[in-house]
Design a protein around this motif. Sequence first.
Motif, PDB file in Angstrom:
ATOM      1  N   ILE A   1      -8.112   3.104   4.854  1.00  0.00           N
ATOM      2  CA  ILE A   1      -7.609   1.891   4.202  1.00  0.00           C
ATOM      3  C   ILE A   1      -8.164   0.619   4.840  1.00  0.00           C
ATOM      4  CG2 ILE A   1      -5.519   1.833   5.631  1.00  0.00           C
ATOM      5  CD1 ILE A   1      -5.829   0.871   1.893  1.00  0.00           C
TER       6      ILE A   1
ATOM      7  N   ALA B   1      -3.621  -3.565  -3.616  1.00  0.00           N
ATOM      8  CA  ALA B   1      -3.189  -2.262  -3.118  1.00  0.00           C
ATOM      9  C   ALA B   1      -3.206  -1.226  -4.235  1.00  0.00           C
ATOM     10  CB  ALA B   1      -1.791  -2.372  -2.515  1.00  0.00           C
TER      11      ALA B   1
ATOM     12  N   VAL C   1       0.834  -1.202   0.000  1.00  0.00           N
ATOM     13  CA  VAL C   1       0.000   0.000   0.000  1.00  0.00           C
ATOM     14  C   VAL C   1       0.869   1.252   0.000  1.00  0.00           C
ATOM     15  CG1 VAL C   1      -1.739   1.312   1.281  1.00  0.00           C
ATOM     16  CG2 VAL C   1      -1.900  -1.177   1.161  1.00  0.00           C
TER      17      VAL C   1
ATOM     18  N   SER D   1     -10.242  -2.040   2.595  1.00  0.00           N
ATOM     19  CA  SER D   1      -9.754  -3.419   2.439  1.00  0.00           C
ATOM     20  C   SER D   1     -10.861  -4.419   2.724  1.00  0.00           C
ATOM     21  CB  SER D   1      -8.576  -3.674   3.390  1.00  0.00           C
ATOM     22  OG  SER D   1      -7.523  -2.780   3.137  1.00  0.00           O
TER      23      SER D   1
END
Length: 758
Positions: free
Chosen positions: A201, A221, A90, A205
Motif C-alpha cells: 500500500i 483508497a 483503506v 500510494s
Amino acid sequence: MIELQPGKYRRSIIRVWLGAAIGLGLFILYIVAVSFNFFWLFGGMPDLITLENPKSELASELLSEDGKSLGKYFFENRTPVEFDQISKNVTDALIATEDARFINHSGIDPRSMLRVAKGILLANSSSGGGSTLTQQVAKNLFETRSEKYEGFLGKIPFVRTVIAKTKEWILSVTLERKYTKTEIMMMYLNTVSFGNNSFGIKTASKTYFGKEPSDLEVNEAALLVGMLQNPTLYNPLRFPTNALNRRNTVLAQMEKYNYLSEDQFENYKEKPLDLKFTVDGHNTGPAPYFRESMRGYMRAWVKRYNEDNGTDYDLYTSGLRIYTTIDSRLQQYQEEALNEHMRQQQKLFDAHWKGRNPWADESGKEIPGFIEKAVRALPYFNILKREVGEEEAWKVMRRPYKMKVFSYDGEKEMTMSPMDSIRYYKRFLHAGMMSMDPRSGEIKAWVGGVNFKYFKYDHVKQGARQPGSTFKPFVYVAALDKNFLTPCDKIVDAPVPENEYNPTNSNGKYSEQALTLRQALGKSVNSVSAAIIQMVKPETVVEYAHKLGVTSKLDPYPSLALGVSSVSVYEMVNAYSAFANGGYKTEPMTILRIEDRHGNVLQDFHQKQIQELSATVAYNMLYLMRGAVEDPGGTAGRLHSYGITSGNEIAAKTGTTNNQSDSWFMGMTQNLVSGIWVGGEDMTIHFRTIDLGQGGRAAMPAWGIYMKKVYNDQTLLQYRKGPFIKPENYVLDCGSVKSDSTDTYIPPSRSDDEGVLF
C-alpha cells in the motif's frame, strides 16, 4: 392400517450418523495427511519458523542523513508500513470489499464458502470468491501454490487446486492463532500487487497519488482496493473506465456495510480518478548518479557481510535501510543549480556553433569521419555487424524511426536514425558536481550529470578529465610545506631561461611583474606555477597530490603544474578538503549505517582521518586561494554578484584546459567544499573562445547559484557564512629579508642576485 417395522428409522438414522462420522473421520484424516505430507503425496507446508518469520521481497532503501528517501533497489518495489501509518479509509474499503466478516471469522468463513458453492451450482459468476483475507495472506506470503510445496498429487490439475486450497485453510487457522487481525491485515496490504511494479500500500500510494498511505482520501483508497481483484484489468492508466467502475463498486460496498452514508457515496462516485502517477524507478528520484554509484558498493558490501557472518542478505529483496551522508536539501539545491546553469550553457553552446558541428580540431576545423568513428566504437554496431554484415549494419544505423530524446524542455518525440541521434547527443555539454563536509568527510551532494535517464555516465567519480589550473594548489602546497616558499614571497611573471618548461599565460603574454603567491594563484598565472614546479620537482607535487586524496595516476612532468593528468571531481573535492579542515586528509564517507528490515544495525561507519599538512600550511593555502575571490583580477571575482561573499570567506580556484575542453571550479567555505567540471563528451567538443569556455564562466556560476540557495535556507545553519578557522597562535610570517631593488621577500632556501624567485 400400515404397520411400521420396529427399528426401521432407527437403522436409517444410524446409517446417516455413521456415514457422517466416517466422512468426518476421512476429512480429518485428509487434513492430517495434507498437514504432514503423507507419503509425500501432498507436498510440504511452511513450518512454524517460516510462519513466525514470514519473508517477502522488500526493496532496500537509500535514505538521506535528514531522513528523506533517495531511492530503492528492488526486483519488486515494496516498502512495508505499520497499521497506524495507513488511512482508515483503506481498511474500511478493504474489509467491505474483500472480507466483510474478517473481524468475526477464524480464518475460514463458512458463509462465504456456501455462497460460492451456491453460485457454482446456479452458474452465478457474481457470487464472489470464498477466500478470506487470511487465506489470501497464506497464498501470497507463503506461496502455497508454488512448486516448492507441490507433492505427487499436485501434478493432477483439479486435485492440485483442492490440495492448495486445503493448505490455505490450515495455514489460515494457524495464522489466526498466532497473529492479531491487525497484523494479518498489514501482512496483506504490505504484500499485494497494485500493478506497475507497485507492491504494498505504501508504494501504491506513492505511485498513483504521490502521497503517503495515511493521507489517502476515500475515493483514492477505493481505487487502490478495487485494483486488487485484477491489477491489469483495473489499471487506471490503461483502462481508466474499468478502474472508475471498479472504484465505484468498492464505494457501493462501503455504503452497504455502513462505512459511508448514501450522500457520501453519491459524492465520491462522481469524483474523477485524479491520478498523480509517478513510477518509482531507477531513473527517477533525487541523487540518481549517487544511487547508482552506491549500488555497486552495496552489492560488494552485502557479499562481504554474508561471507563474514553466514547470512543471506540480498540488496534487492532483504529490505535493508541504508542511511547515507547525503543532505536532501543540499542535494536538491545542487541539482537545481546545475540544471539552471547547464540549461543556459547549452543555449550559449548551441548559438556558438550554430550551423556548424562542434567536433573540431585545434584550428577550429570539423574533424572528418567523427560520427562514423563514434558509430564504429558502439558495441551495438559491432554486434549488428557480426550478425548481418557491415553493409547491412550501416543501413540499419541510417534508417530513421520515431524515438524519444532528451531536451531541457522535456522529452521530445522525433524521427531520426541512430546516426542522427548520435549527432544530436554529441552536441550536449555535460557536468559533474559534488559537495563534501571537510570536517567529517561526509559527502553531502552528488550530481553526476545533466539527466540520468539519458546520460548514465557519472562525471563525479566515474569520469576523469584534465583539471587545468585547479591542480595548481598542489604545486603551491608542496612548495610551502617543503619550506621553499612562504605565502608572501614574490615570483616574476616571466619565462625563466634555464627552465625546461615555460608555458604562456592564458592571454599569451607575461606581465614581467613580481607577484605574491596569492596574486599569482588568484590570477592563475601559468608562468609562476611552472617556476614553482621546477623548484620543488614534479615528483614532489605528485607525492603531495596523492597523499591529500588524488588517486589517479599522475605523470611527473613539469606540465603537471597546469593540470595535464586526468582526475575526477570526487578526487579533487577530497584532496581540497584537507586545506579546509586543518590539514587532515579525510576519507570520503557516503554511508552512516546500514540496518536490516527490523531496524537492527548491521554496521556503523566512522570517519578516517590522518593529518598530512600542518594546520598552518593548510590555512596558508586558504589564504592564497582567497585571492581568487577577494583581490583585484582574481579569476573568481564574479562570485560577488551572487551576494554570497559579504561576511564570508571563500577560497576558490578556476581551471581551464587547452581549447577550453574542460572547465573547472573548486569552491571552499569553512564547512563545505565543492567541485564542478563542465565539458563535452569528447575533448574535441568545446567552446572556441576562452571567454566562453573558461572555468570562471562555464563552471563557476553553478557554484554561485548553489551556494546562494544554501545560504537562503534557514534550516541549514551549519553551513552559514563565516571565516575559516584560524590555527591557534597563527601569524602570517613573510620573513625578514627584503630586496632593496624589488621589495620582494627572499626565502632563505633560494635567491638570486635580483632577489626575485623564478
